[in-house]
Design a protein around this motif. Structure first.
Motif, PDB file in Angstrom:
ATOM      1  N   ILE A  24      30.932  33.556  38.458  1.00 16.40           N
ATOM      2  CA  ILE A  24      31.640  34.447  37.533  1.00 16.40           C
ATOM      3  C   ILE A  24      30.637  35.454  36.991  1.00 16.40           C
ATOM      4  CG2 ILE A  24      33.058  34.597  35.467  1.00 16.40           C
ATOM      5  CD1 ILE A  24      34.382  32.885  37.566  1.00 16.40           C
ATOM      6  N   HIS A  25      30.940  36.737  37.087  1.00 14.18           N
ATOM      7  CA  HIS A  25      30.008  37.770  36.642  1.00 14.18           C
ATOM      8  C   HIS A  25      30.523  38.469  35.381  1.00 14.18           C
ATOM      9  CE1 HIS A  25      27.455  37.297  40.074  1.00 14.18           C
ATOM     10  NE2 HIS A  25      28.419  37.588  40.934  1.00 14.18           N
ATOM     11  N   ALA A  26      29.585  38.904  34.565  1.00 12.10           N
ATOM     12  CA  ALA A  26      29.941  39.550  33.296  1.00 12.10           C
ATOM     13  C   ALA A  26      30.657  40.879  33.502  1.00 12.10           C
ATOM     14  CB  ALA A  26      28.676  39.760  32.461  1.00 12.10           C
ATOM     15  N   ASP A  27      30.544  41.456  34.684  1.00 12.50           N
ATOM     16  CA  ASP A  27      31.208  42.744  34.930  1.00 12.50           C
ATOM     17  C   ASP A  27      32.690  42.582  35.269  1.00 12.50           C
ATOM     18  OD1 ASP A  27      31.163  41.701  37.476  1.00 12.50           O
ATOM     19  OD2 ASP A  27      30.073  43.366  38.388  1.00 12.50           O
ATOM     20  N   GLY A  28      33.196  41.346  35.157  1.00 10.58           N
ATOM     21  CA  GLY A  28      34.622  41.125  35.386  1.00 10.58           C
ATOM     22  C   GLY A  28      34.984  40.851  36.832  1.00 10.58           C
ATOM     23  N   ALA A  48      41.000  34.508  49.046  1.00 13.13           N
ATOM     24  CA  ALA A  48      40.921  35.275  47.798  1.00 13.13           C
ATOM     25  C   ALA A  48      42.182  35.073  46.962  1.00 13.13           C
ATOM     26  CB  ALA A  48      40.712  36.756  48.104  1.00 13.13           C
ATOM     27  N   GLN A  49      43.332  35.015  47.602  1.00 16.45           N
ATOM     28  CA  GLN A  49      44.582  34.781  46.880  1.00 16.45           C
ATOM     29  C   GLN A  49      44.582  33.410  46.207  1.00 16.45           C
ATOM     30  OE1 GLN A  49      47.085  36.468  50.444  1.00 16.45           O
ATOM     31  NE2 GLN A  49      48.480  36.212  48.709  1.00 16.45           N
ATOM     32  N   LEU A  50      44.098  32.399  46.926  1.00 19.02           N
ATOM     33  CA  LEU A  50      44.055  31.060  46.346  1.00 19.02           C
ATOM     34  C   LEU A  50      43.134  31.024  45.131  1.00 19.02           C
ATOM     35  CD1 LEU A  50      43.926  28.909  49.611  1.00 19.02           C
ATOM     36  CD2 LEU A  50      45.819  29.051  47.991  1.00 19.02           C
ATOM     37  N   VAL A  51      41.995  31.693  45.227  1.00 14.55           N
ATOM     38  CA  VAL A  51      41.050  31.732  44.103  1.00 14.55           C
ATOM     39  C   VAL A  51      41.668  32.461  42.915  1.00 14.55           C
ATOM     40  CG1 VAL A  51      38.852  32.692  43.326  1.00 14.55           C
ATOM     41  CG2 VAL A  51      38.991  31.545  45.540  1.00 14.55           C
ATOM     42  N   ALA A  52      42.239  33.632  43.161  1.00 14.62           N
ATOM     43  CA  ALA A  52      42.840  34.408  42.073  1.00 14.62           C
ATOM     44  C   ALA A  52      43.966  33.637  41.399  1.00 14.62           C
ATOM     45  CB  ALA A  52      43.359  35.742  42.622  1.00 14.62           C
ATOM     46  N   GLY A  53      44.811  33.003  42.214  1.00 13.06           N
ATOM     47  CA  GLY A  53      45.936  32.267  41.655  1.00 13.06           C
ATOM     48  C   GLY A  53      45.506  31.067  40.825  1.00 13.06           C
ATOM     49  N   GLU A  54      44.492  30.347  41.299  1.00  9.54           N
ATOM     50  CA  GLU A  54      44.063  29.133  40.598  1.00  9.54           C
ATOM     51  C   GLU A  54      43.265  29.455  39.341  1.00  9.54           C
ATOM     52  OE1 GLU A  54      44.851  25.422  40.205  1.00  9.54           O
ATOM     53  OE2 GLU A  54      45.253  26.267  42.196  1.00  9.54           O
ATOM     54  N   LEU A  55      42.454  30.518  39.379  1.00  9.42           N
ATOM     55  CA  LEU A  55      41.680  30.892  38.194  1.00  9.42           C
ATOM     56  C   LEU A  55      42.529  31.612  37.156  1.00  9.42           C
ATOM     57  CD1 LEU A  55      38.293  32.277  39.617  1.00  9.42           C
ATOM     58  CD2 LEU A  55      38.657  30.101  38.437  1.00  9.42           C
ATOM     59  N   GLY A  56      43.566  32.323  37.637  1.00 11.42           N
ATOM     60  CA  GLY A  56      44.348  33.139  36.727  1.00 11.42           C
ATOM     61  C   GLY A  56      43.713  34.484  36.495  1.00 11.42           C
ATOM     62  N   VAL A  57      43.256  35.136  37.583  1.00 11.74           N
ATOM     63  CA  VAL A  57      42.674  36.474  37.479  1.00 11.74           C
ATOM     64  C   VAL A  57      43.346  37.372  38.510  1.00 11.74           C
ATOM     65  CG1 VAL A  57      40.461  35.505  36.741  1.00 11.74           C
ATOM     66  CG2 VAL A  57      40.799  36.089  39.147  1.00 11.74           C
ATOM     67  N   ASP A 115      44.666  23.492  24.506  1.00 16.41           N
ATOM     68  CA  ASP A 115      46.116  23.643  24.659  1.00 16.41           C
ATOM     69  C   ASP A 115      46.647  24.875  23.924  1.00 16.41           C
ATOM     70  OD1 ASP A 115      46.133  21.350  26.146  1.00 16.41           O
ATOM     71  OD2 ASP A 115      46.679  20.057  24.461  1.00 16.41           O
ATOM     72  N   ALA A 116      45.846  25.397  22.992  1.00 13.61           N
ATOM     73  CA  ALA A 116      46.294  26.560  22.221  1.00 13.61           C
ATOM     74  C   ALA A 116      46.034  27.876  22.954  1.00 13.61           C
ATOM     75  CB  ALA A 116      45.590  26.582  20.858  1.00 13.61           C
ATOM     76  N   LEU A 117      45.398  27.791  24.115  1.00 13.08           N
ATOM     77  CA  LEU A 117      45.022  28.999  24.844  1.00 13.08           C
ATOM     78  C   LEU A 117      45.938  29.249  26.030  1.00 13.08           C
ATOM     79  CD1 LEU A 117      41.128  28.586  24.953  1.00 13.08           C
ATOM     80  CD2 LEU A 117      42.471  29.989  23.374  1.00 13.08           C
ATOM     81  N   GLU A 118      46.138  30.528  26.314  1.00 16.63           N
ATOM     82  CA  GLU A 118      46.815  30.937  27.530  1.00 16.63           C
ATOM     83  C   GLU A 118      45.892  31.879  28.306  1.00 16.63           C
ATOM     84  OE1 GLU A 118      50.384  32.786  26.249  1.00 16.63           O
ATOM     85  OE2 GLU A 118      49.384  34.488  25.280  1.00 16.63           O
ATOM     86  N   VAL A 119      46.046  31.910  29.619  1.00 16.87           N
ATOM     87  CA  VAL A 119      45.136  32.680  30.467  1.00 16.87           C
ATOM     88  C   VAL A 119      45.908  33.816  31.120  1.00 16.87           C
ATOM     89  CG1 VAL A 119      43.461  32.586  32.352  1.00 16.87           C
ATOM     90  CG2 VAL A 119      43.879  30.561  30.948  1.00 16.87           C
ATOM     91  N   SER A 120      45.360  35.018  31.036  1.00 17.47           N
ATOM     92  CA  SER A 120      45.953  36.175  31.697  1.00 17.47           C
ATOM     93  C   SER A 120      44.835  37.066  32.211  1.00 17.47           C
ATOM     94  CB  SER A 120      46.857  36.948  30.733  1.00 17.47           C
ATOM     95  OG  SER A 120      47.371  38.107  31.366  1.00 17.47           O
ATOM     96  N   ASP A 121      44.762  37.226  33.512  1.00 13.70           N
ATOM     97  CA  ASP A 121      43.739  38.040  34.166  1.00 13.70           C
ATOM     98  C   ASP A 121      42.346  37.767  33.603  1.00 13.70           C
ATOM     99  OD1 ASP A 121      42.532  39.816  35.885  1.00 13.70           O
ATOM    100  OD2 ASP A 121      43.025  41.588  34.691  1.00 13.70           O
TER     101      ASP A 121
END
Length: 710
Positions: A24-28, A48-57, A115-121
Motif C-alpha cells: 500500500i503506497h501513500a500516493d493512493g 486486479a479486479q479481485l484485489v480491488a473488490g476485496e480491499l474496497g478500492v 464495526d463503526a467504520l465503513e470502507v469506500s475507495d
C-alpha cells in the motif's frame, strides 16, 4: 476474524508473507505482485479486479507488477487454467487479511470500534460523521510485514461491484496503440543481437564449421560453438540475420533417419516400448447384467505445433557475479533452476524477469530461447544480448504437443445404457518443463559439448489433472470403467505441454464414441448424454448450449450438420458444452459454434469470453488443418505453407453463454474448449455426411477420402 483459521490457499501457504504480494503506497496506489504471468490471457486484469473488490478500492488504483525472481511469490508455472483459481484465491485471502489489519489500525487511530467504520475507495469513515482515515494514511506503518494467518475469510462478492463486471483489459491499450510492451520491444543500452544455427534434424551430428568466415562479416561481434550449439552475435539485427545465414551455410552436418512414418503414427505409438499405468477405475458395486451389445473404436491426433505468430525471444546479460534474463517464460523460477544447471552457477545469482511475449499456448520455445540468450551473453560480459528465434526455429524446435492414439470399448445393457467402459491412451508424456528434473531439459543443454541427457516427457500427477490421461476419466455415470495410459519410452520428437494436454484428444474420442453408440441405438445424441449424466452443472451447460443452437428444432439439409461436445476440464475445472454447425457441401467449413460455460464465480465476463472464443477458434484450426509434417529424418513443416493454420476468412461465428455461479470458486477458462469443440466438429461432420473420421486433422481431404471409401 474467525476463531478457527481457515486453510490457506496453496500459493499463499508456500509464500505466506503479505508484503510479498501487496504493498500500500501513500500516493493512493496499491502494488500487487503475483507469481502468475500475463500471457495474453488477461489474468492481470482479473487479479486486479479481485484485489480491488476485496480491499474496497477503485480498480484504477491497482498496479500489477510483472513477476520476477527477486521479489515475486513463487507460484510455479502459469499453466493448467489455474491462475485465477490459484493466484486469485491467494490474493483474495491476502487482501481480506490486509483489509482487516488496516481496518483495525484505522479504528485504533480514530478511537472507535472496527464495526463503526465503513470502507469506500480505500477510505475508512466513521458512520454518520466526517472522521476518517485511509489505507494511504496508514501506508508507512509496515502493517503487512507479517504472515497470513487464515483468521479472516474473504467476504461475499457484492452485486454491482468490480468483481463480476466486464472491465477494459489493462494490457490492451499498449497493444492496440503499438507502444513497446513485448519482449521483442525491450531495448537496453548497448543491446546486441544473437541468432542460433540449429542442427538440421534432431539426430544431426556437427562435422565441422568455418567460424572464421562468419567472424569476418561486418557487424559480427562474436561467434559461439559448444558441441552442436552454434550461435552468432552482431551489433545490429540485420547483421545477425546475415551472419546466421552464413553460419548455416558453413556448418556441415551428418544426419540420421530416426523419425517414424508420419502416415502411420497410431500404429507406431502402439508398437513402441511403453510403461502401462491403470490411471483410474471404478468397479460396479453390484454384479452387472450381461451386455447385449459391445462397441469398439480408435481415434488419434498427430503431433501439433504451438505455432505462435510471434516466434520466441529473450534477452540476457552477464554482470560479473549475476546474470539477468528477460523472458516470456510461463515459469520464471523453474527456468532459473535449469539455467543454473546449464551455466553452473548458483540459482540465486540469476535474476529472471517476465516480459510479455506474442502468444503462449503451453510449453513453447520461451524457456529454450532464454537459455540460448544466456549462453551467448557469456561471450560478451556486461552486454545485453537479444536472441530472436526464426519461424523455422519455432516450428521445428519448440516442444510439440504429443501425438496420441486412443482405443475405446463400451458395453450396453438391454435398455441401451452403457454399463462398462474402457479408455486406453498411447502417447509420449505431455510435460518436459524446466525445474523438475535432476538435469536441465532446455534445448541447448542437450546440444552442448557435455550434453544433458535427453529426458523423456512425463505426465503430471492425477491431482494436477494428468497429462496424456487428462480427461480420460468419464464425466458420465457409467457403473464400471477403466482409464489406462501407455506412456512411450522412446521420444522421436520432443514433446511437452500444449494447451489442454491430453484432454483435446481424449474428449474428442469420448464424445465421438458416444455419438457413434447413440447412432447405432437410434437415440438422439443429446438425449443419450443426459441419460448418463448426473452432475447438475454438466447438465446445465449441455442443455444451455443445445437451447442456444436450437438443437430440438434442427432440420436436415444436405451437406450440413450439427454436433455436440461436452467436458469438465481435468474433471475438476470448468464445464463446457459446445454445439458446432458445419457446411461440407463444397468445402469443409465450421460455420458457427454455440458454447455454454460454467467457470463458477466469473471475475470478468468479457475476459472469460475472450478465453473461450480464442480457445475455440484455435481448436477449429487444430481439428481441420494442423499436423506437424516430417520425413524419416527431419521436420518439414517449417513455414506457414507447410503448417497451415486457420485464416481470418475461415473463422466461425462464436456465441458464448456464461452460467455465473457467484457462490462457487472461480475456475480457469483457457483450456475448457479444446476437447468439446473437437468432438462437436467431428460429430457435425458425421451428421452432415454420414461418415465418421476418427483421425485428426479432419481436413477436407481426409473427409473426402472417408466419403469415397464409405
Amino acid at each position: 476474524m474467525s476463531d478457527i483459521p481457515a486453510p490457506l490457499p496453496a500459493s499463499l501457504k508456500a509464500n505466506p508473507r503479505l508484503s510479498q504480494w501487496l504493498r500500500i503506497h501513500a500516493d493512493g496506489t496499491v502494488m500487487v505482485r503475483s507469481g502468475k504471468v500475463e500471457l495474453g490471457q488477461g489474468i492481470a486484469t482479473a487479479l486486479a479486479q479481485l484485489v480491488a473488490g476485496e480491499l474496497g478500492v477503485a480498480l484504477e488504483r491497482i498496479r500489477m507488477v510483472a513477476a520476477d525472481t527477486l521479489h515475486s511469490p513463487d507460484e510455479g508455472v502459469t499453466s493448467g487454467s489455474q491462475s485465477v483459481q490459484e493466484s486469485g484465491a491467494a490474493l483474495r485471502q491476502v487482501c481480506a487479511e490486509a483489509r482487516a489489519i488496516f481496518l483495525q489500525a484505522a479504528a485504533l487511530r480514530l478511537g472507535v470500534s472496527p464495526d463503526a467504520l465503513e470502507v469506500s475507495d480505500g477510505t475508512f469513515r466513521v458512520r454518520g460523521s466526517d472522521r476518517h482515515s485511509s489505507y494511504w494514511a496508514l501506508a508507512h506503518a509496515g502493517l503487512l510485514k507479517c504472515e497470513a494467518s487464515g483468521s479472516v475469510r474473504p467476504g461475499p462478492v457484492p452485486d454491482g461491484g468490480v468483481i463480476g463486471r466486464a472491465v477494459p483489459r489493462l494490457d490492451i491499450p499498449d497493444k492496440v496503440s503499438g507502444r513497446p510492451r513485448f519482449i521483442q520491444d525491450l531495448m537496453l543500452p548497448g543491446l546486441l543481437y544473437g541468432r542460433i544455427a540449429r542442427p538440421p534434424s534432431p539426430a544431426a551430428e556437427l562435422l565441422e564449421v568455418d567460424l572464421a568466415a562468419v567472424n569476418a562479416l561486418p557487424g559480427v561481434v562474436a561467434t559461439v560453438r559448444d558441441g552442436r550449439f552454434l550461435g552468432v552475435i552482431a551489433d545490429n539485427e540485420y547483421g545477425a540475420v546475415k551472419a546466421l545465414k552464413k553460419l548455416q551455410a558453413v556448418a556441415q552436418w551428418r544426419e540420421s533417419a530416426t523419425l517414424p512414418d508420419m502416415q502411420a503414427l497410431p500404429a507406431f505409438l502402439r508398437a513402441q516400448a511403453h510403461e502401462t499405468q491403470l490411471y483410474a477405475e471404478q468397479i460396479a458395486p453390484e454384479p452387472l447384467a450381461p451386455p447385449v451389445q459391445s462397441f469398439r473404436a480408435s481415434y488419434s491426433r498427430p503431433y501439433l505445433a504451438h505455432a505462435s505468430i510471434g516466434p520466441s525471444c529473450a534477452v540476457a546479460r552477464h554482470n560479473g557475479s549475476s546474470i539477468e534474463v528477460w523472458t516470456h517464460s510461463q515459469g520464471i523460477y523453474n527456468l532459473r533452476t535449469d539455467l543454473a544447471k546449464v551455466l553452473a552457477v548458483p540459482a540465486p545469482s540469476i535474476i529472471v524477469q517476465h516480459v510479455e511475449g506474442a502468444g503462449c499456448y503451453g510449453h513453447n520455445g520461451a524457456d529454450d530461447v532464454a537459455c540460448d540468450a544466456a549462453l551467448l551473453a557469456r561471450a560478451v560480459p556486461g552486454k545485453p544480448v537479444q536472441v530472436q528465434w526464426t519461424r523455422e526455429d519455432e516450428l521445428s524446435w519448440s516442444p510439440l504437443g504429443a501425438a496420441m492414439a486412443v482405443d475405446l470399448q463400451a458395453e450396453v445393457d438391454a435398455s441401451g445404457r452403457i454399463t462398462r467402459w474402457r479408455h486406453e491412451v498411447w502417447s509420449n508424456g505431455h510435460s518436459l518443463r524446466p525445474g523438475r528434473a535432476a538435469t536441465s531439459v532446455l534445448l541447448a543443454a542437450t546440444h552442448l559439448d557435455k550434453p544433458a541427457e535427453q529426458l523423456l516427457a512425463i505426465n503430471m500427477p492425477q491431482k494436477n489433472g494428468g497429462g496424456a490421461e487428462r480427461n480420460s476419466i468419464p464425466l458420465y455415470n457409467f457403473p464400471q470403467w477403466q482409464a489406462v495410459n501407455h506412456r512411450l519410452l522412446t521420444m522421436p520428437l520432443r514433446t511437452s505441454a500444449l494447451r489442454s494436454l491430453g484432454a483435446h484428444c481424449n474428449v474428442f474420442a469420448i464424445e465421438s464414441f458416444l455419438d457413434e453408440i447413440a447412432g447405432e441405438l437410434g437415440v438422439d445424441p443429446l438425449t443419450y448424454r443426459l441419460r448418463h449424466l448426473d452432475d447438475p452443472r454438466a447438465r446445465a451447460v449441455l442443455e444451455a448450449a443445445a437451447q442456444m443452437a436450437g438443437w430440438a428444432q434442427r432440420g436436415k439439409t444436405a451437406g450440413r450438420g450439427m454436433g455436440l461436445g461436452l467436458n469438465r476440464y481435468k474433471s475438476t475445472g470448468a464445464y463446457c458444452a459446445v454445439v458446432a454447425a458445419i457446411d461440407a457441401e463444397r468445402e469443409l467449413r465450421v460455420e458457427k459454434l454455440w458454447i455454454a460455460v460454467d467457470v463458477g464465480l466469473v471475475v470478468n465476463p468479457d475476459g472469460v469470453k475472450n478465453q473461450i472464443e480464442g480457445g475455440a477458434i484455435q481448436t477449429v484450426s487444430w481439428v481441420l488443418k494442423e499436423a506437424v509434417q516430417f520425413d524419416r529424418t527431419r521436420i518439414e513443416s517449417t513455414s506457414w505453407e507447410r503448417y497451415p493454420i486457420l485464416r481470418f476468412s475461415e473463422v466461425p461465428r462464436v456465441e458464448v453463454q456464461l452460467i455465473h455461479r457467484p457462490d462457487e470458486k472461480s475456475l480457469g477458462a483457457g483450456e475448457a474448449t479444446q476437447g468439446p469443440v473437437a468432438a462437436a466438429i467431428a460429430n457435425a461432420i458425421a451428421d452432415a455426411l454420414g461418415v465418421r473420421v476418427r483421425d485428426m486433422p479432419l481436413s477436407t481431404e481426409a473427409v473426402t477420402q472417408a466419403v469415397l471409401g464409405s
